[in-house]
Enzyme design. Structure first.
Site, PDB file in Angstrom:
ATOM      1  N   HIS B 206       0.826  -1.206   0.000  1.00 13.83           N
ATOM      2  CA  HIS B 206       0.000   0.000   0.000  1.00 13.83           C
ATOM      3  C   HIS B 206       0.856   1.250   0.000  1.00 13.83           C
ATOM      4  O   HIS B 206       0.525   2.248  -0.624  1.00 13.83           O
ATOM      5  CB  HIS B 206      -0.933  -0.015   1.209  1.00 13.83           C
ATOM      6  CG  HIS B 206      -2.040  -0.992   1.063  1.00 13.83           C
ATOM      7  ND1 HIS B 206      -3.097  -0.763   0.217  1.00 13.83           N
ATOM      8  CD2 HIS B 206      -2.228  -2.218   1.570  1.00 13.83           C
ATOM      9  CE1 HIS B 206      -3.894  -1.801   0.239  1.00 13.83           C
ATOM     10  NE2 HIS B 206      -3.394  -2.710   1.060  1.00 13.83           N
ATOM     11  N   ARG B 307     -11.567   1.033 -11.863  1.00 13.86           N
ATOM     12  CA  ARG B 307     -11.711   0.067 -10.761  1.00 13.86           C
ATOM     13  C   ARG B 307     -13.058   0.312 -10.099  1.00 13.86           C
ATOM     14  O   ARG B 307     -13.150   1.096  -9.160  1.00 13.86           O
ATOM     15  CB  ARG B 307     -10.605   0.282  -9.732  1.00 13.86           C
ATOM     16  CG  ARG B 307      -9.199   0.116 -10.271  1.00 13.86           C
ATOM     17  CD  ARG B 307      -8.207   0.332  -9.131  1.00 13.86           C
ATOM     18  NE  ARG B 307      -6.898  -0.137  -9.470  1.00 13.86           N
ATOM     19  CZ  ARG B 307      -5.853   0.657  -9.705  1.00 13.86           C
ATOM     20  NH1 ARG B 307      -6.002   1.967  -9.639  1.00 13.86           N
ATOM     21  NH2 ARG B 307      -4.681   0.136  -9.994  1.00 13.86           N
ATOM     22  N   ARG B 343     -13.732  -2.182 -15.511  1.00 14.66           N
ATOM     23  CA  ARG B 343     -13.517  -3.515 -14.963  1.00 14.66           C
ATOM     24  C   ARG B 343     -14.637  -3.811 -13.976  1.00 14.66           C
ATOM     25  O   ARG B 343     -14.905  -3.000 -13.088  1.00 14.66           O
ATOM     26  CB  ARG B 343     -12.172  -3.615 -14.240  1.00 14.66           C
ATOM     27  CG  ARG B 343     -11.962  -5.016 -13.638  1.00 14.66           C
ATOM     28  CD  ARG B 343     -10.597  -5.168 -13.022  1.00 14.66           C
ATOM     29  NE  ARG B 343     -10.465  -4.359 -11.814  1.00 14.66           N
ATOM     30  CZ  ARG B 343      -9.320  -4.221 -11.165  1.00 14.66           C
ATOM     31  NH1 ARG B 343      -8.224  -4.804 -11.603  1.00 14.66           N
ATOM     32  NH2 ARG B 343      -9.269  -3.485 -10.082  1.00 14.66           N
ATOM     33  N   ASP B 456      -1.023  -8.694  -9.945  1.00 13.54           N
ATOM     34  CA  ASP B 456      -1.455 -10.041  -9.591  1.00 13.54           C
ATOM     35  C   ASP B 456      -0.735 -11.088 -10.430  1.00 13.54           C
ATOM     36  O   ASP B 456      -0.388 -12.160  -9.927  1.00 13.54           O
ATOM     37  CB  ASP B 456      -2.979 -10.175  -9.731  1.00 13.54           C
ATOM     38  CG  ASP B 456      -3.704  -9.704  -8.467  1.00 13.54           C
ATOM     39  OD1 ASP B 456      -3.118  -9.857  -7.379  1.00 13.54           O
ATOM     40  OD2 ASP B 456      -4.819  -9.186  -8.576  1.00 13.54           O
ATOM     41  N   ARG B 466       1.833 -10.330  -2.485  1.00 13.14           N
ATOM     42  CA  ARG B 466       2.171  -8.927  -2.792  1.00 13.14           C
ATOM     43  C   ARG B 466       2.499  -8.102  -1.572  1.00 13.14           C
ATOM     44  O   ARG B 466       3.231  -7.117  -1.645  1.00 13.14           O
ATOM     45  CB  ARG B 466       0.949  -8.256  -3.436  1.00 13.14           C
ATOM     46  CG  ARG B 466       0.737  -8.594  -4.837  1.00 13.14           C
ATOM     47  CD  ARG B 466      -0.677  -8.246  -5.255  1.00 13.14           C
ATOM     48  NE  ARG B 466      -0.899  -6.811  -5.289  1.00 13.14           N
ATOM     49  CZ  ARG B 466      -1.980  -6.267  -5.837  1.00 13.14           C
ATOM     50  NH1 ARG B 466      -2.885  -7.033  -6.387  1.00 13.14           N
ATOM     51  NH2 ARG B 466      -2.135  -4.970  -5.839  1.00 13.14           N
ATOM     52  N   CYS B 505      -2.419  -2.730 -17.606  1.00  8.56           N
ATOM     53  CA  CYS B 505      -2.995  -1.735 -16.694  1.00  8.56           C
ATOM     54  C   CYS B 505      -2.464  -1.927 -15.279  1.00  8.56           C
ATOM     55  O   CYS B 505      -3.030  -1.421 -14.332  1.00  8.56           O
ATOM     56  CB  CYS B 505      -4.513  -1.792 -16.711  1.00  8.56           C
ATOM     57  SG  CYS B 505      -5.176  -3.363 -16.135  1.00  8.56           S
TER      58      CYS B 505
END
Lengths: 92, 580
Positions: B206, B307, B343, B456, B466, B505
């Protein structure tokens, strides 16, 4: 004992921001004010100077709440608080 | 523009032996800056269950101490609210009221009179209030976090330790900590924070994502850096991934040079192209209408990734048709005549949505997430597609739709069918599961485009979470295995025979050096955070298509991710010139 009812005008109900404005106004009064959902017994009324109590009331837009206070100037004080609740504070 | 603090070295209370000491981490957001550091305090430790009043402390004394602490926290938050503006100010004002709330304090004092310590009393009293708010659901449930935040502050005040959360300061500073949580990043004020440095975390943490979105220089996984003392002066190089204590004249010059560069890099003319004129449309990743307006102003040639889950992250219930239409329409309206790739809800793993995801899964990254939630919550996807179709009606945006977490051609076929039924003309899917990269030709037999989600795709190809700092070196899209999967996806598109577009993306597209490699691998469009557009455009304009292909070949055959990155960067001198 003075008593007034108010219809919640804020679109998302009495959440943090409108509740904060209301509690700040209550805090400036020299009176003890309680708040309850309409139809609930006065004994279950919450302390209107507590933002957490107000939020836990879960009052949504369009709900009617009852404000109560006792003492000198109670009528005028409650009138001013009703005005705050009946304004859509989110629109500002 | 970031302020360069030019305080003379040695002015802070630094041990002389620390001067010039350097720390190496992973650079995740470019920028060179000098500033004094502030440390992210440790999270507040929970007082022991059943913790009693200390011997010799009366309940009255403990209650007085609690009231004083609550009042101090309220005063502190109120003072801060005066300096804040807009929504931030209102949140602080409301939180300040919560800190000294009569109901909360009364409940805690009641516990203290039964012999509970002040710390434990406020801990338990706040927990019941938070639970009550949580049970009310919706907006009130979100405020439960504020009550717990206030509780942490009161306990810290009682203990005489710094308040939790991002430290407050009147002057801008470099924030140093172990890692930042999503909640911390939400309260981060970009006008006060010059750079982010963490001892843990990876390139996809993050901390890294928020730094790139805000354009703040950032270094993660710099082991030992959180042991530095607050107030000392450091030089941070977010591209090289280094931190230097008490920098000298060379670093001051580098920091000043960066300030000039960012001014020059601030412009993107709205057409991504290589030196030879080959066009590479540069689009933006957005989370809602506000982002979209900013992205359009930054010159984005469309939206490569909307998103949709970001429009509804704080929701307990499925958003209504009208709410969805409004959220999507705002984005479409920002890009008339341009492509907007929507998406569908990508809930799960690090982005739970209570109405779609099961929080108790033992392994959420491999669980029911993304497109897979259609299995456990049928209907939500179809209603979302209907809302997208309705929002697209009458707008001038060219609306494409794609599903996240597709693993098989069968799933792609099913999704294309749902899109067709909703009247959506251009269905596509994300390639983020390695199986989708390997079967891209069959998948593209059913849909019109694919978009690579490199974050991902990397975590799944390398089998490395991640969020885990110790795995940061595995978790980079520079891994030759990840580049191979991207190459295979492009090859799949050629095999399918209709030259259907393959976009990227993920965060990889925002790294200017990696963007060059992606173009060389045959990727047709790149979508990134709006902040990165100008830097990526500047670097792409310095190379020809043949050159990008040569660099891609070098990266594919490199021995390691580090080698791939180093080899490519060495051949792109413009990166050093621009400090990227």
């Amino acid at each position: 004992m003075s008593e007034r009812t108010a219809v919640i005008a804020s679109r998302v109900g009495l959440h943090a921001r409108p509740a904060g404005i209301f509690v700040a106004a209550v805090g400036e009064l020299p009176l003890e004010v309680t708040i309850a959902m309409a139809g609930e017994p006065a004994d279950d009324a919450m302390d209107a100077s507590s933002i957490l109590s107000i939020m836990s009331l879960g009052a949504s837009n369009g709900d009617t709440v009852v404000l109560r206070a006792e003492g000198e100037g109670a009528d005028e004080a409650l009138e001013s608080l009703v005005k705050i609740l009946e304004t859509d504070l989110d629109a500002e | 523009m970031r302020t360069i603090v030019q305080t003379l070295p040695g002015s802070a209370s630094t041990d002389k032996s620390e001067t010039g000491r350097t720390f190496a981490g992973v650079g995740v957001s470019p920028g060179r800056i000098i500033g004094s550091i502030l440390l992210m305090p440790q999270a507040v430790r929970e007082p022991a269950v059943g913790d009693r009043l200390a011997e010799g402390t009366s309940p009255e004394e403990a209650s007085t101490a609690l009231r004083a602490a609550a009042k101090a926290v309220q005063t502190n938050l109120t003072t801060r609210s005066v300096g804040a503006s807009g929504a931030g100010r209102e949140v602080l004002e409301a939180t300040a009221l919560m800190a000294n709330d009569p109901m909360l304090i009364k409940a805690a004092v009641k516990l203290i009179t039964t012999g509970t310590s002040a710390e434990r009393a406020i801990w338990d009293a706040a927990a019941s209030v938070a639970e009550m708010l949580h049970n009310l659901g919706g907006y009130m449930a979100e405020r439960a976090t504020d009550v717990l935040d206030v509780r942490g502050r009161i306990v810290a005040e009682l203990r005489g330790v710094p308040a939790p959360g991002i430290p407050y300061s009147d002057t801008p500073f470099i924030l140093v900590g172990e890692d930042l949580a999503p909640a911390d990043t939400a309260t981060l004020d970009p006008a006060k924070v010059l750079a982010l440095v963490t001892s843990s975390g990876g390139p996809q943490s993050h901390t890294a994502i928020i730094a790139r979105a805000l354009g703040l220089p950032a270094v993660v996984a710099a082991v030992g850096v959180d042991a530095l003392a607050a107030g000392i002066l450091v030089f941070v190089d977010g591209a090289a991934g280094t931190i230097m204590v008490d920098p000298g004249a060379d670093e001051v010059a580098l920091a000043n040079g960066w300030a000039t560069t960012t001014a020059a890099l601030a412009v993107f003319d709205g057409t991504g192209r290589l030196k030879d004129g080959h066009l590479v449309p540069l689009l933006s990743n957005v989370g809602g209408a506000k982002d979209a307006v900013k992205a359009a102003a930054a010159g984005a040639q469309g939206v490569g990734l909307l998103r949709t889950e970001f429009c509804f992250l704080e929701r307990d219930t499925e958003p209504s048709l009208a709410e969805q239409v409004e959220a999507y329409r705002g984005v479409f309206d920002a890009f008339p005549g341009k492509k907007v790739v929507v998406r569908t809800l990508d809930a799960g793993a690090d982005k739970p949505l209570p109405f779609l995801t099961d929080a108790s899964e033992p392994n959420p990254a491999l669980g029911v997430r993304g497109y897979r939630t259609d299995l456990s919550s049928p209907g939500v996807l179809e209603r979302q597609l209907a809302a997208i179709a309705l929002a697209a009606e009458g707008t001038e945006a060219e609306v494409w739709v794609m599903a996240p977490m597709i693993s098989t051609a069968e799933e792609a076929e099913h999704f294309a069918g749902l899109c067709q039924a909703a009247g959506l003309q251009t269905p596509g899917v994300m390639v983020e599961v390695p199986s989708a990269a390997l079967t891209a030709a069959s998948i593209l037999g059913h849909v019109d485009f694919v978009s690579l989600g490199t974050n991902d795709l990397t975590q799944y190809a390398m089998a490395a979470d991640r969020q885990l700092g110790p795995l940061a070196s595995l978790n980079t899209p520079w891994q030759p295995a990840v580049l191979q999967l991207i190459r295979l996806t492009v090859a799949g598109s050629r095999d399918e025979g209709h030259d259907k577009p393959v976009g990227v993306c993920g965060e990889a597209a925002a790294d200017p050096a990696l963007a060059v490699v992606l173009v060389g691998l045959g990727v047709s469009t790149l979508s990134m955070t709006a902040r990165a557009l100008s830097a990526v455009a500047a670097v792409l304009a310095s190379v020809t298509l043949i050159e990008t292909q040569g660099l891609a070949a070098l990266a594919l055959t490199a021995h390691s991710a580090t080698d791939a990155r180093r080899i490519v960067r060495e051949k792109l001198p413009i990166l050093t010139e621009l400090g990227l």
